[in-house]
Scaffold this active site. Structure first.
Site, PDB file in Angstrom:
ATOM      1  N   LYS A 219       7.756  34.026 -24.967  1.00 45.85           N
ATOM      2  CA  LYS A 219       6.452  34.603 -24.638  1.00 45.85           C
ATOM      3  C   LYS A 219       6.284  34.558 -23.127  1.00 45.85           C
ATOM      4  O   LYS A 219       6.032  33.504 -22.554  1.00 45.85           O
ATOM      5  CB  LYS A 219       5.300  33.823 -25.286  1.00 45.85           C
TER       6      LYS A 219
ATOM      7  N   GLY B 216       0.889  22.289 -19.845  1.00 43.63           N
ATOM      8  CA  GLY B 216       2.067  21.472 -20.179  1.00 43.63           C
ATOM      9  C   GLY B 216       1.688  20.210 -20.936  1.00 43.63           C
ATOM     10  O   GLY B 216       2.331  19.846 -21.922  1.00 43.63           O
TER      11      GLY B 216
ATOM     12  N   GLU C 268       8.308  22.117 -16.906  1.00 39.42           N
ATOM     13  CA  GLU C 268       8.402  22.293 -15.450  1.00 39.42           C
ATOM     14  C   GLU C 268       7.011  22.688 -14.978  1.00 39.42           C
ATOM     15  O   GLU C 268       6.563  23.801 -15.247  1.00 39.42           O
ATOM     16  CB  GLU C 268       9.406  23.399 -15.094  1.00 39.42           C
TER      17      GLU C 268
ATOM     18  N   CYS D 119       5.972  27.141  -7.325  1.00 37.71           N
ATOM     19  CA  CYS D 119       5.776  25.732  -7.696  1.00 37.71           C
ATOM     20  C   CYS D 119       6.302  24.831  -6.586  1.00 37.71           C
ATOM     21  O   CYS D 119       5.859  23.701  -6.433  1.00 37.71           O
ATOM     22  CB  CYS D 119       6.482  25.446  -9.003  1.00 37.71           C
TER      23      CYS D 119
ATOM     24  N   GLU E 267      -3.115  21.183  -6.640  1.00 41.06           N
ATOM     25  CA  GLU E 267      -2.332  22.409  -6.442  1.00 41.06           C
ATOM     26  C   GLU E 267      -3.279  23.600  -6.324  1.00 41.06           C
ATOM     27  O   GLU E 267      -4.077  23.853  -7.230  1.00 41.06           O
ATOM     28  CB  GLU E 267      -1.386  22.613  -7.631  1.00 41.06           C
TER      29      GLU E 267
END
Ligand code: NAP
Length: 489
Positions: A173, A231, A248, A282, A380
């Site tokens: 996906k 995640g 990740e 990232c 982030e």
């Protein structure tokens, strides 16, 4: 306008509900494709077809599987320029970076194909006579792959190719913002001879389509790249069924610049790390931790160079920085600029949405006088915003580098061997660059992070095979009698 379908059991299919959604170019806001939105039923069909295909695919000798990947890699190479342009239109990154994204897919496809003649296990001596010990690698089964929008071709390829060579069957996906490049990858593999059912593609919202993959009982492993929040949720859900999960996740990657560094080289690295891909990597450099003796000079050089960056549609050769991916990301970045100002950081450049351009553009932004406790130094942002912090020596710089919850990439600019090795030993990160920026992973080396950046797995390199295989330990006793380990020695 081009329509893009789901790929289930070797057929291009419309959604069982008939629902569609649009893929929008973030630089122009033009719709570039109409996409089928998968239903939960479609996900079930995709998983069932992967499950049906598993027996035959896993029994196909890996060097035969590799032939399909070699053909796919060559077809990707032939179409590199066309795919790169499509990638810029879909995701926004400038064309030279889009070429890098496609090149990574080419590289990992050749690399994974080469692994088809390796897939090494181990042999060891036994503690008993006339006994042979070894390990072999087995595929896991049906694996779910869920990918983000910032590397629309490289990240799907990083997962698909090693997973296929290892003998798994797959349901992918891609991110709803950038599914077209994954579809092109699937088309290429289909043309290269991948049997129906081995790789299935479904599109649609993470909260429904992604979640259905995570919860399906026949999915034995989930490989996820995306945000920390998603995640964590996936890890918790998958744990209930004891699924293998590889994560990740995000980063807050520092560049340390010491007083003995080549400052012009460091500025090159900061510009590339902070504003390349509009800060949406990232591994983007979102913190610069500079020695107090040179921080003013470094800031002046950085501001001058950043002012010269040209924003616009990444298809144009004259453009250095493309748009951000969507409106919600644009708003999130603007909110972080407000947070930084309210926290007392000094906004010395940028900080605004660029109005005259049609798409989602944000000015390259620099904050100085940032302290490690500020949110802009810890969270982030995933946009073109860099925070500058000061340190008195290498140990303080490393302490600041380690003071965040993430640990993906890191960098130090220094002429000193001692500083460099201190950084290698002490920075809590999966990757450390010496005199180079935080971005620039090569596919034959392990990629991943520590702390909240992941759960210990590494993608790419030989570790890519580890992610997608189970190890079986085999004992062969040819003594013809009962031998008992630990007892008969
Ligand atoms: P995201 O919002 O977590 O989405 C990633 C993928 O997960 C998308 O396909 C998304 O679908 C799907 N998803 C969302 N909710 C889900 C759920 N409940 N169940 C299953 N799937 C779900 O992340 P993003 O905004 O796309 O990507 C940016 C993040 O990725 C950043 O944090 C960045 O640091 C990280 N990243 C990490 C690496 C690395 O290797 N460490 C590399 C690249 C990016 P939709 O698109 O439909 O929402």
């Amino acid at each position: 306008m081009q329509e893009y379908k789901l790929f289930i059991n070797g057929e291009w299919a419309t959604s069982s509900t008939g629902e569609t959604f649009d893929d929008v170019n973030p630089a122009t806001l033009e719709t570039i494709g109409k996409l089928q939105k998968a239903s939960i039923e479609d996900v079930k069909s995709a998983v069932d077809s992967a499950d049906d295909a598993f027996g035959k695919w896993s029994a196909t000798p890996a060097p035969q599987r590799a032939k399909i990947l070699f053909r796919a890699a060559s077809m990707l190479e032939d179409r590199k320029e066309e795919l790169s342009r499509l990638l810029t239109m879909e995701m926004g990154k400038v064309l030279k970076e889009a070429r890098g994204d496609v090149q990574e897919a080419i590289d990992i496809t050749y690399y994974a194909a080469g692994e088809g003649r390796r897939l090494f296990g181990e042999t060891t001596p036994s503690e008993l006579p006339d006994k042979f010990c070894m390990t072999i690698r087995r595929p896991i089964g049906v694996v779910g792959l869920i990918t983000p929008w910032n590397f629309p071709m490289a990240i799907p390829a990083w997962k698909i190719m090693p997973a296929l060579i290892a003998g798994n069957t797959l349901v992918i996906k891609p991110a709803s913002d950038t599914p077209i490049l994954s579809i092109e990858l699937v088309k290429i593999l289909e043309k290269a001879g991948l049997p129906g059912g081995v790789l299935n593609l479904v599109m649609g919202e993470g909260s429904t389509v992604g979640s259905a993959i995570v919860h399906h009982p026949k999915i034995r492993a989930v490989s996820f790249t995306g945000s920390l929040e998603t995640g964590k949720w996936i890890l918790g859900e998958a744990a209930r069924d004891m699924k293998k999960v590889s994560l990740e996740l995000g980063g807050k990657n520092p560049i340390i610049v010491m007083e003995d560094a080549d400052l012009d080289l460091a500025v090159d690295g900061i510009i590339w790390g902070a504003f390349g891909t509009t800060g949406q990597r990232c591994t983007a450099a979102s913190r610069v931790i500079a020695h107090e003796k040179i921080i003013k000079e470094l800031q002046a050089k950085l501001i001058k160079r950043t002012k010269a960056l040209r924003l616009g549609n990444g298809l144009l050769d004259t453009v250095d920085v493309g748009p951000v991916i969507n409106n919600s990301q644009l708003r999130k970045i603007a909110q972080y600029v407000d947070i930084g100002k309210n926290e007392g950081a000094n906004l010395v450049l940028g900080g605004r949405v660029v109005k005259p351009l049609a798409g989602y553009f944000f000015e390259p932004t620099i904050f100085t006088d940032v302290t490690p406790d500020m949110r802009i130094a810890r969270e982030e942002i995933f946009g073109p915003v860099v925070s500058m912090l000061s340190a008195a020596d290498v140990d303080e710089a490393i302490r600041i580098a380690n003071s965040v919850e993430y640990g993906l990439s890191s960098s130090i600019y220094t002429a000193s061997m001692r500083n460099a090795f201190r950084a290698i030993e002490k920075i809590e990160a999966g990757i450390t660059y010496i005199n180079a920026s935080t971005i620039g992973a090569e596919i034959h080396l392990p990629f991943g992070g520590v702390k909240s950046t992941g759960n210990g797995t590494r993608e790419a390199g030989t570790t890519a095979i580890e992610e997608f295989t189970e190890i079986k330990t085999v004992y062969i006793d040819y003594s013809g009698k009962l031998q008992k380990a630990q007892i008969d020695v």
